[in-house]
Design a protein around this motif. Structure first.
Motif, PDB file in Angstrom:
ATOM      1  N   PHE A  33      41.367  97.536  63.639  1.00 40.23           N
ATOM      2  CA  PHE A  33      41.137  98.337  64.837  1.00 40.23           C
ATOM      3  C   PHE A  33      40.444  97.545  65.942  1.00 40.23           C
ATOM      4  O   PHE A  33      40.211  98.072  67.023  1.00 40.23           O
ATOM      5  CB  PHE A  33      40.331  99.589  64.484  1.00 40.23           C
ATOM      6  N   ARG A  34      40.146  96.285  65.687  1.00 42.95           N
ATOM      7  CA  ARG A  34      39.539  95.441  66.716  1.00 42.95           C
ATOM      8  C   ARG A  34      40.642  94.844  67.588  1.00 42.95           C
ATOM      9  O   ARG A  34      41.705  94.487  67.092  1.00 42.95           O
ATOM     10  CB  ARG A  34      38.713  94.345  66.064  1.00 42.95           C
ATOM     11  N   PRO A  35      40.392  94.721  68.895  1.00 45.20           N
ATOM     12  CA  PRO A  35      41.420  94.158  69.789  1.00 45.20           C
ATOM     13  C   PRO A  35      41.826  92.744  69.382  1.00 45.20           C
ATOM     14  O   PRO A  35      40.998  91.958  68.919  1.00 45.20           O
ATOM     15  CB  PRO A  35      40.744  94.140  71.162  1.00 45.20           C
ATOM     16  N   PHE A  36      43.092  92.456  69.559  1.00 40.90           N
ATOM     17  CA  PHE A  36      43.700  91.149  69.314  1.00 40.90           C
ATOM     18  C   PHE A  36      43.630  90.732  67.846  1.00 40.90           C
ATOM     19  O   PHE A  36      43.788  89.567  67.522  1.00 40.90           O
ATOM     20  CB  PHE A  36      43.076  90.065  70.206  1.00 40.90           C
ATOM     21  N   ARG A  37      43.446  91.693  66.958  1.00 48.12           N
ATOM     22  CA  ARG A  37      43.369  91.385  65.529  1.00 48.12           C
ATOM     23  C   ARG A  37      44.778  91.402  64.964  1.00 48.12           C
ATOM     24  O   ARG A  37      45.468  92.395  65.037  1.00 48.12           O
ATOM     25  CB  ARG A  37      42.502  92.423  64.825  1.00 48.12           C
ATOM     26  N   ARG A  38      45.176  90.303  64.404  1.00 47.51           N
ATOM     27  CA  ARG A  38      46.468  90.189  63.743  1.00 47.51           C
ATOM     28  C   ARG A  38      46.232  89.519  62.412  1.00 47.51           C
ATOM     29  O   ARG A  38      45.443  88.591  62.316  1.00 47.51           O
ATOM     30  CB  ARG A  38      47.438  89.355  64.577  1.00 47.51           C
TER      31      ARG A  38
END
Length: 148
Positions: free
Chosen positions: A87-92
């Motif tokens: 759910f953190r931005p830019f987490r892949r």
């Protein structure tokens, strides 16, 4: 609005998609809630097994009266400790989950932001054999719960 109706319009297609769409009344911004549904449905299809994958979708209310959505998919194994970080931005995650370079790692952070803007929450659970279940839940429609 009824979250089940939004899901019906945006339900992923495929032979291995099953859905149980019970009423899920919510008070909120229709465009934001549609974005939540679209992001989850797209992720369930995009990050799935290329052969024999499945998606299961549910809408309804829980025992506390919260309206919710559950989208579960098959896919590569995801470490349990990685679920909250999605759910953190830019987490892949690694190439085995993302495969292609489409997407920016923002979909799940948008889902979390939409849930929070509606005084709700979202949780993700990994499956030991692979795949992910994501469950946003929104407060009961009582007149007290208003979107921020």
């Amino acid at each position: 609005m009824d979250l089940a109706e939004v899901v019906k319009e945006r339900l992923p297609s495929g032979p291995r998609v099953t859905a149980r769409l019970d009423p899920a009344p919510v008070l909120g911004d229709p465009q934001l809630l549609e974005r939540l549904v679209v992001n989850l449905a797209d992720n369930a299809v995009r990050h799935n097994l290329p052969e024999g994958g499945w998606v299961r979708v549910w809408t309804g209310t829980d025992e506390a009266g919260r309206s919710g959505l559950r989208i579960a998919d098959s896919g590569p194994v995801i470490p349990a400790e990685a679920a909250a970080g999605l759910f953190r931005p830019f987490r892949r995650l690694g190439a085995e989950r993302t495969g292609k370079r489409d997407g920016l790692g923002l979909g799940m952070s948008v889902v979390a932001a939409v849930a929070a803007a509606h005084a709700g929450r979202v949780r993700a659970h990994t499956h030991p054999g692979g795949g992910l279940t994501v469950e946003p839940a929104l407060p009961p429609v009582t007149g007290e719960a208003t979107p921020r």
